[in-house]
Structure formats: structure tokens, C-alpha cells
Design an enzyme around this catalytic site. Sequence first.
Site, PDB file in Angstrom:
ATOM      1  N   LYS A  69       2.077 -47.707  27.815  1.00  0.00           N
ATOM      2  CA  LYS A  69       0.936 -48.084  28.657  1.00  0.00           C
ATOM      3  C   LYS A  69       0.988 -47.304  29.964  1.00  0.00           C
ATOM      4  O   LYS A  69       1.984 -46.678  30.304  1.00  0.00           O
ATOM      5  CB  LYS A  69       0.964 -49.585  28.982  1.00  0.00           C
ATOM      6  CG  LYS A  69       1.030 -50.508  27.786  1.00  0.00           C
ATOM      7  CD  LYS A  69      -0.224 -50.498  26.974  1.00  0.00           C
ATOM      8  CE  LYS A  69      -0.089 -51.444  25.780  1.00  0.00           C
ATOM      9  NZ  LYS A  69      -1.091 -51.226  24.783  1.00  0.00           N
ATOM     10  N   SER A  95      -4.276 -47.957  21.480  1.00  0.00           N
ATOM     11  CA  SER A  95      -4.352 -48.474  22.850  1.00  0.00           C
ATOM     12  C   SER A  95      -4.382 -47.397  23.928  1.00  0.00           C
ATOM     13  O   SER A  95      -4.853 -47.645  25.027  1.00  0.00           O
ATOM     14  CB  SER A  95      -3.222 -49.454  23.130  1.00  0.00           C
ATOM     15  OG  SER A  95      -2.010 -48.781  23.292  1.00  0.00           O
TER      16      SER A  95
END
Length: 161
Positions: A86, A42
Site C-alpha cells: 500500500k 489494489s
Amino acid sequence: MRQWRSLAKEAMDRAFIVVKFLCFLHVTDSYLLSPTHVLGPSMLPTLNLTGDVVLAEHLSHRVGKLGPGDVVLVRSPFDPKKTLTKRIVAMEGDKVAFSLDPTRSHCSRSLVVPKGHVWIQGDNLYASNDSRHFGPVPYGLIKGKVLLRVWPPNSIGSLGQ
């Protein structure tokens, strides 16, 4: 008898030193700095698919010193046992336009990030389960801010924006 008392006192002194050291480690790891192993696609190309060890600090999010572009560790909204890595894209009050399918930007939606929340996304939009899927994340789920990569040795340094 004196010998036993002396041995018992020495054992207690040493045990107390070990307990203080363990408390120091816990406080440091929970409230100051901790190394964290980050794995998965990710955050490509910022972080490696095979895994990196990053150093995260745990003070900025407690005093409101986070902003767009910061890479953060976040407790997963779906599985509290998992930690996500993130990038903050927007803070409370910011307007965000997003699409679940990055190849179809004409199908985008927009929203304003509510008070007490942040909008997070992985750098690899094609392989990231992030705010586009579960919405804005409460500020309380943020565990820390990534300062720098410490492993592998050829990649030591800051992650950049």
C-alpha cells in the site's frame, strides 16, 4: 586414518562456507533488500493486476525515514501471514478524511492518525482493503519500503508518487 581426517576436515570447511552463505542470504533478505512478488488489483495502475516483482529495502522503516507517498510492504492487521502493498497517505498527527465508498465522498469521516501509526491506502480505491477498513496501522507492522519494480522487464524502474 589420515585420509579420513583430511576428508572430514574438508567436508567441515565446505559446510562452514555453505552455512556462512546461508546466514548472509538471511541477513540480506530480512534486514537489507529483498525481492517481493506483488499481486492483485489494489495498487492499480501503479502495479500490474497480473503481478510485479519489486525490490524492497528494510532499513527506512527501522530508522523512521518513511513519509507520505512511499509504497510499503505491511503485515496484514487481520492475517499476519499475509503481506499488503500500500501507499502511505498520512503519518502520525496528520488529519485524514476518508470514505468507505469512494463514489460517495459526502459521507466521509475524519480522524487524526495516532502516535506510532500510519494511514495506508491502495492506489485503486475501488478495490483496496486498507486503512479505510481497518484504521491506522501500527508502525511495527511495516516490513519494508518498495524501491523499484524489477519485473516485468518493460516496466523496470521506480514506482513514482
